[in-house]
Design a protein around this motif. Sequence first.
Motif, PDB file in Angstrom:
ATOM      1  N   ILE A   1       0.846  -1.206   0.000  1.00 10.50           N
ATOM      2  CA  ILE A   1       0.000   0.000   0.000  1.00 10.50           C
ATOM      3  C   ILE A   1       0.876   1.248   0.000  1.00 10.50           C
ATOM      4  O   ILE A   1       0.697   2.165  -0.808  1.00 10.50           O
ATOM      5  N   ILE A   2       1.874   1.262   0.904  1.00 14.68           N
ATOM      6  CA  ILE A   2       2.743   2.446   1.004  1.00 14.68           C
ATOM      7  C   ILE A   2       3.483   2.687  -0.309  1.00 14.68           C
ATOM      8  O   ILE A   2       3.555   3.818  -0.806  1.00 14.68           O
ATOM      9  N   GLN A   3       4.017   1.615  -0.895  1.00 15.14           N
ATOM     10  CA  GLN A   3       4.818   1.790  -2.111  1.00 15.14           C
ATOM     11  C   GLN A   3       3.933   2.187  -3.292  1.00 15.14           C
ATOM     12  O   GLN A   3       4.323   3.030  -4.094  1.00 15.14           O
ATOM     13  N   SER A   4       2.723   1.590  -3.396  1.00 16.39           N
ATOM     14  CA  SER A   4       1.810   1.985  -4.478  1.00 16.39           C
ATOM     15  C   SER A   4       1.495   3.460  -4.360  1.00 16.39           C
ATOM     16  O   SER A   4       1.429   4.175  -5.357  1.00 16.39           O
ATOM     17  N   LEU A   5       1.331   3.888  -3.120  1.00 14.31           N
ATOM     18  CA  LEU A   5       1.029   5.294  -2.866  1.00 14.31           C
ATOM     19  C   LEU A   5       2.177   6.182  -3.359  1.00 14.31           C
ATOM     20  O   LEU A   5       1.943   7.182  -4.048  1.00 14.31           O
ATOM     21  N   SER A   6       3.425   5.793  -3.020  1.00 16.39           N
ATOM     22  CA  SER A   6       4.579   6.589  -3.472  1.00 16.39           C
ATOM     23  C   SER A   6       4.604   6.655  -4.988  1.00 16.39           C
ATOM     24  O   SER A   6       4.813   7.719  -5.573  1.00 16.39           O
ATOM     25  N   THR A   7       4.404   5.508  -5.640  1.00 16.24           N
ATOM     26  CA  THR A   7       4.430   5.486  -7.101  1.00 16.24           C
ATOM     27  C   THR A   7       3.305   6.342  -7.667  1.00 16.24           C
ATOM     28  O   THR A   7       3.506   7.103  -8.615  1.00 16.24           O
ATOM     29  N   THR A   8       2.118   6.234  -7.062  1.00 12.56           N
ATOM     30  CA  THR A   8       0.994   7.039  -7.520  1.00 12.56           C
ATOM     31  C   THR A   8       1.337   8.511  -7.474  1.00 12.56           C
ATOM     32  O   THR A   8       1.049   9.264  -8.409  1.00 12.56           O
ATOM     33  N   ILE A   9       1.968   8.916  -6.371  1.00 12.24           N
ATOM     34  CA  ILE A   9       2.295  10.335  -6.213  1.00 12.24           C
ATOM     35  C   ILE A   9       3.278  10.774  -7.294  1.00 12.24           C
ATOM     36  O   ILE A   9       3.128  11.841  -7.888  1.00 12.24           O
ATOM     37  N   ILE A  10       4.262   9.924  -7.588  1.00 11.49           N
ATOM     38  CA  ILE A  10       5.252  10.288  -8.604  1.00 11.49           C
ATOM     39  C   ILE A  10       4.577  10.419  -9.969  1.00 11.49           C
ATOM     40  O   ILE A  10       4.825  11.353 -10.719  1.00 11.49           O
ATOM     41  N   VAL A  11       3.688   9.456 -10.280  1.00 11.12           N
ATOM     42  CA  VAL A  11       3.053   9.449 -11.594  1.00 11.12           C
ATOM     43  C   VAL A  11       1.999  10.556 -11.718  1.00 11.12           C
ATOM     44  O   VAL A  11       1.748  11.071 -12.794  1.00 11.12           O
ATOM     45  N   SER A  12       1.413  10.953 -10.570  1.00 18.17           N
ATOM     46  CA  SER A  12       0.290  11.886 -10.608  1.00 18.17           C
ATOM     47  C   SER A  12       0.652  13.248 -11.172  1.00 18.17           C
ATOM     48  O   SER A  12      -0.201  13.939 -11.701  1.00 18.17           O
ATOM     49  N   GLY A  13       1.924  13.638 -11.063  1.00 20.53           N
ATOM     50  CA  GLY A  13       2.329  14.928 -11.596  1.00 20.53           C
ATOM     51  C   GLY A  13       1.990  16.100 -10.689  1.00 20.53           C
ATOM     52  O   GLY A  13       2.105  17.247 -11.086  1.00 20.53           O
TER      53      GLY A  13
ATOM     54  N   PRO B   1       2.684  18.770  -7.700  1.00 27.24           N
ATOM     55  CA  PRO B   1       3.938  19.351  -7.216  1.00 27.24           C
ATOM     56  C   PRO B   1       4.481  18.584  -6.007  1.00 27.24           C
ATOM     57  O   PRO B   1       3.712  18.098  -5.177  1.00 27.24           O
ATOM     58  N   ALA B   2       5.808  18.495  -5.943  1.00 24.31           N
ATOM     59  CA  ALA B   2       6.455  17.659  -4.933  1.00 24.31           C
ATOM     60  C   ALA B   2       6.107  18.058  -3.506  1.00 24.31           C
ATOM     61  O   ALA B   2       6.128  17.228  -2.607  1.00 24.31           O
ATOM     62  N   LYS B   3       5.750  19.326  -3.322  1.00 29.29           N
ATOM     63  CA  LYS B   3       5.523  19.764  -1.947  1.00 29.29           C
ATOM     64  C   LYS B   3       4.274  19.146  -1.328  1.00 29.29           C
ATOM     65  O   LYS B   3       4.090  19.180  -0.119  1.00 29.29           O
ATOM     66  N   PHE B   4       3.400  18.522  -2.162  1.00 30.70           N
ATOM     67  CA  PHE B   4       2.199  17.890  -1.623  1.00 30.70           C
ATOM     68  C   PHE B   4       2.431  16.439  -1.203  1.00 30.70           C
ATOM     69  O   PHE B   4       1.570  15.833  -0.583  1.00 30.70           O
ATOM     70  N   ASN B   5       3.600  15.878  -1.573  1.00 30.06           N
ATOM     71  CA  ASN B   5       3.835  14.442  -1.361  1.00 30.06           C
ATOM     72  C   ASN B   5       3.473  13.957   0.026  1.00 30.06           C
ATOM     73  O   ASN B   5       2.698  13.026   0.200  1.00 30.06           O
ATOM     74  N   LEU B   6       4.076  14.587   1.031  1.00 32.98           N
ATOM     75  CA  LEU B   6       3.949  14.080   2.393  1.00 32.98           C
ATOM     76  C   LEU B   6       2.516  14.221   2.897  1.00 32.98           C
ATOM     77  O   LEU B   6       1.997  13.353   3.583  1.00 32.98           O
ATOM     78  N   LEU B   7       1.892  15.332   2.501  1.00 27.39           N
ATOM     79  CA  LEU B   7       0.526  15.577   2.934  1.00 27.39           C
ATOM     80  C   LEU B   7      -0.410  14.500   2.391  1.00 27.39           C
ATOM     81  O   LEU B   7      -1.236  13.926   3.109  1.00 27.39           O
ATOM     82  N   ILE B   8      -0.269  14.207   1.097  1.00 25.31           N
ATOM     83  CA  ILE B   8      -1.125  13.202   0.472  1.00 25.31           C
ATOM     84  C   ILE B   8      -0.896  11.839   1.116  1.00 25.31           C
ATOM     85  O   ILE B   8      -1.824  11.113   1.438  1.00 25.31           O
ATOM     86  N   LYS B   9       0.371  11.532   1.345  1.00 30.28           N
ATOM     87  CA  LYS B   9       0.702  10.248   1.957  1.00 30.28           C
ATOM     88  C   LYS B   9      -0.003  10.118   3.309  1.00 30.28           C
ATOM     89  O   LYS B   9      -0.652   9.103   3.587  1.00 30.28           O
ATOM     90  N   ALA B  10       0.082  11.171   4.113  1.00 31.66           N
ATOM     91  CA  ALA B  10      -0.523  11.130   5.441  1.00 31.66           C
ATOM     92  C   ALA B  10      -2.039  10.967   5.345  1.00 31.66           C
ATOM     93  O   ALA B  10      -2.645  10.183   6.078  1.00 31.66           O
ATOM     94  N   LEU B  11      -2.672  11.685   4.404  1.00 29.87           N
ATOM     95  CA  LEU B  11      -4.124  11.613   4.281  1.00 29.87           C
ATOM     96  C   LEU B  11      -4.586  10.218   3.881  1.00 29.87           C
ATOM     97  O   LEU B  11      -5.540   9.684   4.441  1.00 29.87           O
ATOM     98  N   VAL B  12      -3.878   9.625   2.909  1.00 32.61           N
ATOM     99  CA  VAL B  12      -4.281   8.292   2.460  1.00 32.61           C
ATOM    100  C   VAL B  12      -4.094   7.273   3.580  1.00 32.61           C
ATOM    101  O   VAL B  12      -4.957   6.423   3.813  1.00 32.61           O
ATOM    102  N   VAL B  13      -2.963   7.374   4.300  1.00 33.07           N
ATOM    103  CA  VAL B  13      -2.736   6.444   5.399  1.00 33.07           C
ATOM    104  C   VAL B  13      -3.825   6.602   6.456  1.00 33.07           C
ATOM    105  O   VAL B  13      -4.370   5.614   6.962  1.00 33.07           O
ATOM    106  N   LEU B  14      -4.204   7.828   6.734  1.00 28.38           N
ATOM    107  CA  LEU B  14      -5.273   8.075   7.703  1.00 28.38           C
ATOM    108  C   LEU B  14      -6.561   7.389   7.262  1.00 28.38           C
ATOM    109  O   LEU B  14      -7.246   6.725   8.035  1.00 28.38           O
ATOM    110  N   LEU B  15      -6.850   7.521   5.967  1.00 35.68           N
ATOM    111  CA  LEU B  15      -8.067   6.921   5.416  1.00 35.68           C
ATOM    112  C   LEU B  15      -8.024   5.397   5.564  1.00 35.68           C
ATOM    113  O   LEU B  15      -9.001   4.773   5.975  1.00 35.68           O
ATOM    114  N   VAL B  16      -6.871   4.807   5.234  1.00 39.56           N
ATOM    115  CA  VAL B  16      -6.743   3.351   5.333  1.00 39.56           C
ATOM    116  C   VAL B  16      -6.954   2.906   6.778  1.00 39.56           C
ATOM    117  O   VAL B  16      -7.658   1.928   7.046  1.00 39.56           O
ATOM    118  N   LEU B  17      -6.362   3.650   7.705  1.00 38.30           N
ATOM    119  CA  LEU B  17      -6.486   3.270   9.116  1.00 38.30           C
ATOM    120  C   LEU B  17      -7.931   3.437   9.603  1.00 38.30           C
ATOM    121  O   LEU B  17      -8.450   2.616  10.344  1.00 38.30           O
TER     122      LEU B  17
END
Lengths: 358, 319
Positions: free
Chosen positions: A301-313, A315-331
């Motif tokens: 899940i974590i790695q798919s998320l990282s890849t998704t973020i890279i492919v999504s295009g 801006p890099a500054k949103f990476n960590l925020l998106i990661k945290a939100l998705v993890v929160l949702l999964v939990l």
Amino acid sequence: MKQTQSCTDSLQQARLARYSPGSIKASARYLWPLAALMLLLAVNLVLDASFFQLSFQDGRLYGSLIDILNRSAPVALLAIGMSLVIATGGIDLSVGAVMAIAGAVCANLLLQTALPLALVIAAGLATGIAAGLINGTLVSYLKIQPIVATLLLMVAGRGVAQLINQGQIVTFQRPDFAWLGTGSWLGLPLPIWLVIGMFALSQLLLRRTALGLFIEAVGCNATASRYLGINDKAIKLFVYAFAGFCAALAGMISAADIQGSDANNAGLWLELDAILAVVIGGAALSGGRFSLLLSVIGVLIIQSLSTTIIVSGLPAKFNLLIKALVVLLVLLLQSDKFRRQLSSWLPKLRKWRKGGQI
Amino acid sequence: MKIKRLLGATAVLVLSSSLALSSLARATTIGFSQVGSESGWRSSFSESVKQEAAARKIDLKFADAQQKQENQIRAVRGFIAQRVDAIIIAPVVETGWAPVLREAKRARIPVVIVDRNVQLNDDSLFLTRIASDFTEEGRKVARWLMQKTDGNCAIVELQGTVGATAAIDRAKGFNEVLAEYPAAKIIRSQTAEFTRSKGKEVMESFLKAEQGGRNICALWAHNDEMALGAIQAIKEAGLKPGQDILVVAVDGVPDYFKAMADGEANATVELDPHLGGPAFDVIAAYLNGDKDIAKYINNTGELFSQDTAAAEYQKRTNK
């Protein structure tokens, strides 16, 4: 006492689930993490239609899915080790630093000695086990709290790795060692095979012997299991050494992948990803029940998320925020309470909408 | 207490006598406060300053601050107490320098800032600042690439750590030049945190997302390490880095020169570690009475391409 009670309950459930594979409880544990993973992959399909495309190139499968598996290999190995440590109620913050040390040891041996490959790998693994034994001794025999005991090696370990490398990035040209990280076998990259091998081996060791139950028992109640005749200290020592071994293997894969040892960055913060993966897999940090398969799904899940973020295009500054939100949702999806709340809202919502239409 | 004071007095005595001797010999004494030795680049920076000082017969007092500003301030105070002729500081952080620099000014000791910047309200507290211009580095790389591709290029960008000055300014300079070429554009951009392994991982995804890399004309990485990781990803995808996908970066680390010599990378702008020479030049000029010195001396490195890469790699590894 209450906690112990609930822990034994969940153990009981887990055992029931394990021995009655068709039961609803067993599948429910796998349902939400798997659903989250599928959802993430579906998002990727929307972003890039060629996401699921696989081709055969240079004797191996090639495509984004393979990339995700390949890139998650180091964290998957860490998570396998971390699952056991967390199952005993402990935590190992040092695995990222141990990765750096193992990588540094191997890189320097490759450069400065003419040791055969097998010995270099053995030396790397031995380094990891030694680091794990230090953690294990501090935790089980000297009774230092796991988070503090392993924090020591987390900080000092990176320093040791930098010392070994003398502050440089040590690069090597050894195709045989690089094969660990970049080679392939039967069409799959080698790191994936290493994870599969390590997973199968651990699963056999834990579930075909009583070791897995012992670990869960120690995690539930160390004192009670000692009265039952389980050597809880030895079990704890074992799990930390095991985590060290896994970390060393992960470190060697990372070093082999870039054909160099970067003491400053190898494995940096990966211990947190590993812990996160175990938690996404539904394990409690207080110890007890664990599932290696769920932890590995957590990593995916974590790695798919990282890849998704890279492919999504984005801006890099949103990476960590998106990661945290998705993890929160999964939990949240995994929380019984949250789901119950959600399902109690749904009828109300329908009612409200109906009311609105009339 | 008494012993301490006594020791202090002796130290001062010894120092002043040695100072008297050195001023008799008219050798310039310069104190140099270095950040530490956290990277290969930093080590070669320190080495180069020491060598340059030895060549010019300068009495260099070298202080390693081990990444702590408090150590640097203590070292600078020590230099002032020793009444050195000049002080060079490679600051750890930008803020908090005013008090100690005021002390140096009161003692009439010129201070040269090298590498990183300092934030001061009062420009008169230091003689000059010598540093590379990150924006200019980005411009140089972009100009080279635009010339090479006639301004028609689909570029993927590997950014440095989010928020790092080097990443922000290099991107700014690069994009400035790119704006003049309508046919050139950055098609994908993502951070790879200045590391080799992230560079490889992000490039792998870029290649998959762009039809196996066939859409990509060039890779622009904010440092050499990320580019080196990406080169491996390009090779593993069955493409030729340096030909199918052009590779440009900034820093000039030895491994990258090797990659250029092997034809796998195309160009880099060196982040010059030889800041000692220019600093000593400016101090010598000042001590000889030249009071008209610019507050910022641009020391942006040269752009290197494949033509000279093999020779440069030899030069850098033999040292």
